[in-house]
Motif scaffolding. Structure first.
Motif, PDB file in Angstrom:
ATOM      1  N   GLY A   1      26.592  69.073 -59.279  1.00  0.00           N
ATOM      2  CA  GLY A   1      26.425  69.004 -60.723  1.00  0.00           C
ATOM      3  C   GLY A   1      25.031  68.585 -61.162  1.00  0.00           C
ATOM      4  N   ILE A   2      24.118  68.469 -60.224  1.00  0.00           N
ATOM      5  CA  ILE A   2      22.762  68.021 -60.534  1.00  0.00           C
ATOM      6  C   ILE A   2      22.059  69.015 -61.445  1.00  0.00           C
ATOM      7  N   GLY A   3      22.123  70.302 -61.086  1.00  0.00           N
ATOM      8  CA  GLY A   3      21.482  71.336 -61.887  1.00  0.00           C
ATOM      9  C   GLY A   3      22.026  71.399 -63.299  1.00  0.00           C
ATOM     10  N   SER A   4      23.330  71.225 -63.445  1.00  0.00           N
ATOM     11  CA  SER A   4      23.948  71.244 -64.777  1.00  0.00           C
ATOM     12  C   SER A   4      23.442  70.094 -65.635  1.00  0.00           C
ATOM     13  N   LYS A   5      23.350  68.922 -65.039  1.00  0.00           N
ATOM     14  CA  LYS A   5      22.872  67.755 -65.786  1.00  0.00           C
ATOM     15  C   LYS A   5      21.403  67.898 -66.149  1.00  0.00           C
ATOM     16  N   LEU A   6      20.605  68.422 -65.222  1.00  0.00           N
ATOM     17  CA  LEU A   6      19.199  68.653 -65.521  1.00  0.00           C
ATOM     18  C   LEU A   6      19.058  69.642 -66.674  1.00  0.00           C
ATOM     19  N   PHE A   7      19.836  70.737 -66.621  1.00  0.00           N
ATOM     20  CA  PHE A   7      19.710  71.756 -67.656  1.00  0.00           C
ATOM     21  C   PHE A   7      20.181  71.248 -69.015  1.00  0.00           C
ATOM     22  N   GLU A   8      21.172  70.411 -69.028  1.00  0.00           N
ATOM     23  CA  GLU A   8      21.626  69.834 -70.296  1.00  0.00           C
ATOM     24  C   GLU A   8      20.478  69.082 -70.978  1.00  0.00           C
ATOM     25  N   ALA A   9      19.751  68.279 -70.194  1.00  0.00           N
ATOM     26  CA  ALA A   9      18.628  67.522 -70.756  1.00  0.00           C
ATOM     27  C   ALA A   9      17.484  68.447 -71.155  1.00  0.00           C
ATOM     28  N   THR A  10      17.119  69.357 -70.279  1.00  0.00           N
ATOM     29  CA  THR A  10      15.982  70.234 -70.539  1.00  0.00           C
ATOM     30  C   THR A  10      16.240  71.150 -71.728  1.00  0.00           C
ATOM     31  N   SER A  11      17.424  71.747 -71.813  1.00  0.00           N
ATOM     32  CA  SER A  11      17.704  72.663 -72.926  1.00  0.00           C
ATOM     33  C   SER A  11      17.705  71.912 -74.255  1.00  0.00           C
ATOM     34  N   THR A  12      18.196  70.689 -74.262  1.00  0.00           N
ATOM     35  CA  THR A  12      18.164  69.875 -75.479  1.00  0.00           C
ATOM     36  C   THR A  12      16.716  69.611 -75.895  1.00  0.00           C
ATOM     37  N   GLN A  13      15.875  69.283 -74.932  1.00  0.00           N
ATOM     38  CA  GLN A  13      14.459  69.031 -75.220  1.00  0.00           C
ATOM     39  C   GLN A  13      13.766  70.288 -75.746  1.00  0.00           C
ATOM     40  N   MET A  14      14.022  71.412 -75.125  1.00  0.00           N
ATOM     41  CA  MET A  14      13.364  72.657 -75.541  1.00  0.00           C
ATOM     42  C   MET A  14      13.805  73.064 -76.949  1.00  0.00           C
ATOM     43  N   ARG A  15      15.071  72.878 -77.241  1.00  0.00           N
ATOM     44  CA  ARG A  15      15.588  73.165 -78.589  1.00  0.00           C
ATOM     45  C   ARG A  15      14.893  72.268 -79.615  1.00  0.00           C
ATOM     46  N   ALA A  16      14.775  70.985 -79.304  1.00  0.00           N
ATOM     47  CA  ALA A  16      14.133  70.031 -80.214  1.00  0.00           C
ATOM     48  C   ALA A  16      12.655  70.355 -80.426  1.00  0.00           C
ATOM     49  N   LEU A  17      12.034  70.971 -79.444  1.00  0.00           N
ATOM     50  CA  LEU A  17      10.625  71.348 -79.549  1.00  0.00           C
ATOM     51  C   LEU A  17      10.426  72.662 -80.315  1.00  0.00           C
ATOM     52  N   GLY A  18      11.526  73.303 -80.688  1.00  0.00           N
ATOM     53  CA  GLY A  18      11.436  74.519 -81.487  1.00  0.00           C
ATOM     54  C   GLY A  18      11.494  75.817 -80.717  1.00  0.00           C
ATOM     55  N   PHE A  19      11.694  75.751 -79.408  1.00  0.00           N
ATOM     56  CA  PHE A  19      11.851  76.996 -78.650  1.00  0.00           C
ATOM     57  C   PHE A  19      13.163  77.664 -79.027  1.00  0.00           C
ATOM     58  N   GLU A  20      13.180  78.989 -78.980  1.00  0.00           N
ATOM     59  CA  GLU A  20      14.377  79.755 -79.316  1.00  0.00           C
ATOM     60  C   GLU A  20      15.140  80.222 -78.087  1.00  0.00           C
ATOM     61  N   TRP A  21      14.434  80.355 -76.963  1.00  0.00           N
ATOM     62  CA  TRP A  21      15.105  80.757 -75.730  1.00  0.00           C
ATOM     63  C   TRP A  21      14.315  80.293 -74.520  1.00  0.00           C
ATOM     64  N   ILE A  22      15.011  80.288 -73.376  1.00  0.00           N
ATOM     65  CA  ILE A  22      14.416  79.864 -72.114  1.00  0.00           C
ATOM     66  C   ILE A  22      14.523  81.017 -71.129  1.00  0.00           C
ATOM     67  N   ASN A  23      13.437  81.265 -70.420  1.00  0.00           N
ATOM     68  CA  ASN A  23      13.386  82.301 -69.401  1.00  0.00           C
ATOM     69  C   ASN A  23      13.420  81.671 -68.014  1.00  0.00           C
ATOM     70  N   ALA A  24      14.205  82.262 -67.130  1.00  0.00           N
ATOM     71  CA  ALA A  24      14.191  81.899 -65.713  1.00  0.00           C
ATOM     72  C   ALA A  24      13.863  83.161 -64.932  1.00  0.00           C
ATOM     73  N   SER A  25      12.812  83.114 -64.131  1.00  0.00           N
ATOM     74  CA  SER A  25      12.435  84.247 -63.284  1.00  0.00           C
ATOM     75  C   SER A  25      12.791  83.887 -61.855  1.00  0.00           C
ATOM     76  N   ILE A  26      13.685  84.683 -61.246  1.00  0.00           N
ATOM     77  CA  ILE A  26      14.270  84.342 -59.955  1.00  0.00           C
ATOM     78  C   ILE A  26      14.106  85.508 -58.996  1.00  0.00           C
ATOM     79  N   ARG A  27      13.751  85.208 -57.761  1.00  0.00           N
ATOM     80  CA  ARG A  27      13.729  86.260 -56.744  1.00  0.00           C
ATOM     81  C   ARG A  27      15.088  86.942 -56.721  1.00  0.00           C
TER      82      ARG A  27
END
Length: 162
Positions: A95-121
């Motif tokens: 559940g580490i990744g889920s908890k990290l993403f919960e914090a990061t997505s909240t921060q990005m939303r608060a900063l005014g970003f509209e979406w997040i991109n993940a580029s994966i092999r």
């Protein structure tokens, strides 16, 4: 395992480098192919990009078990942030990744970003599964994307609307 998410601190660099280098050594799950030095990660954390946020996941013993960052990226529109996630080998699925993403997505939303991109092999099954589980959807696939050594692995670009 009890995990706390907090903002990155410079004292975390050693463990963060250790996590990333172990993943690089195993191979097949990151675009980074050569081991990194602590100074490499330190320089990344000091890049002059808009609204970068770095978070670490720490267990009850104080060990860093994962980290994630998101920031603006020159290849994305200004309303999008790019994200990267790394979890210590052997503790994936806790559940580490889920908890990290919960914090990061909240921060990005608060900063005014509209979406997040993940580029994966495209051959990184665990990374593709993780971002899909977080709610990311494919928006672009580059089947000819190559690694720095010339190997073609393809790249999936996934997006999460905030």
């Amino acid at each position: 395992m009890q995990v706390t998410i907090r903002a990155y601190d410079q004292k975390d660099l050693s463990q963060m480098t250790e996590i990333l280098n172990e993943i690089i050594e195993i191979g097949g799950t990151t675009a980074y192919l050569s081991p990194l030095k602590e100074s490499d990660l330190e320089s990344w954390t000091k890049r002059k990009v808009a609204h970068a946020r770095w978070n670490v996941a720490q267990d009850e013993t104080g060990q860093i078990v994962g980290f994630q960052w998101a920031e603006s990226h020159p290849n994305l529109p200004p309303e999008a942030a790019s994200i990267a996630t790394f979890v210590r080998v052997g503790v994936v699925g806790a559940g580490i990744g889920s908890k990290l993403f919960e914090a990061t997505s909240t921060q990005m939303r608060a900063l005014g970003f509209e979406w997040i991109n993940a580029s994966i092999r495209s051959d990184n099954d665990s990374g593709l599964r993780y971002y899909t589980k977080m709610g990311f959807i494919d928006w672009k696939v580059d089947p000819d994307a190559a690694l720095s050594d010339g190997r073609v692995t393809g790249k999936n670009h996934k997006r999460f609307d905030l």
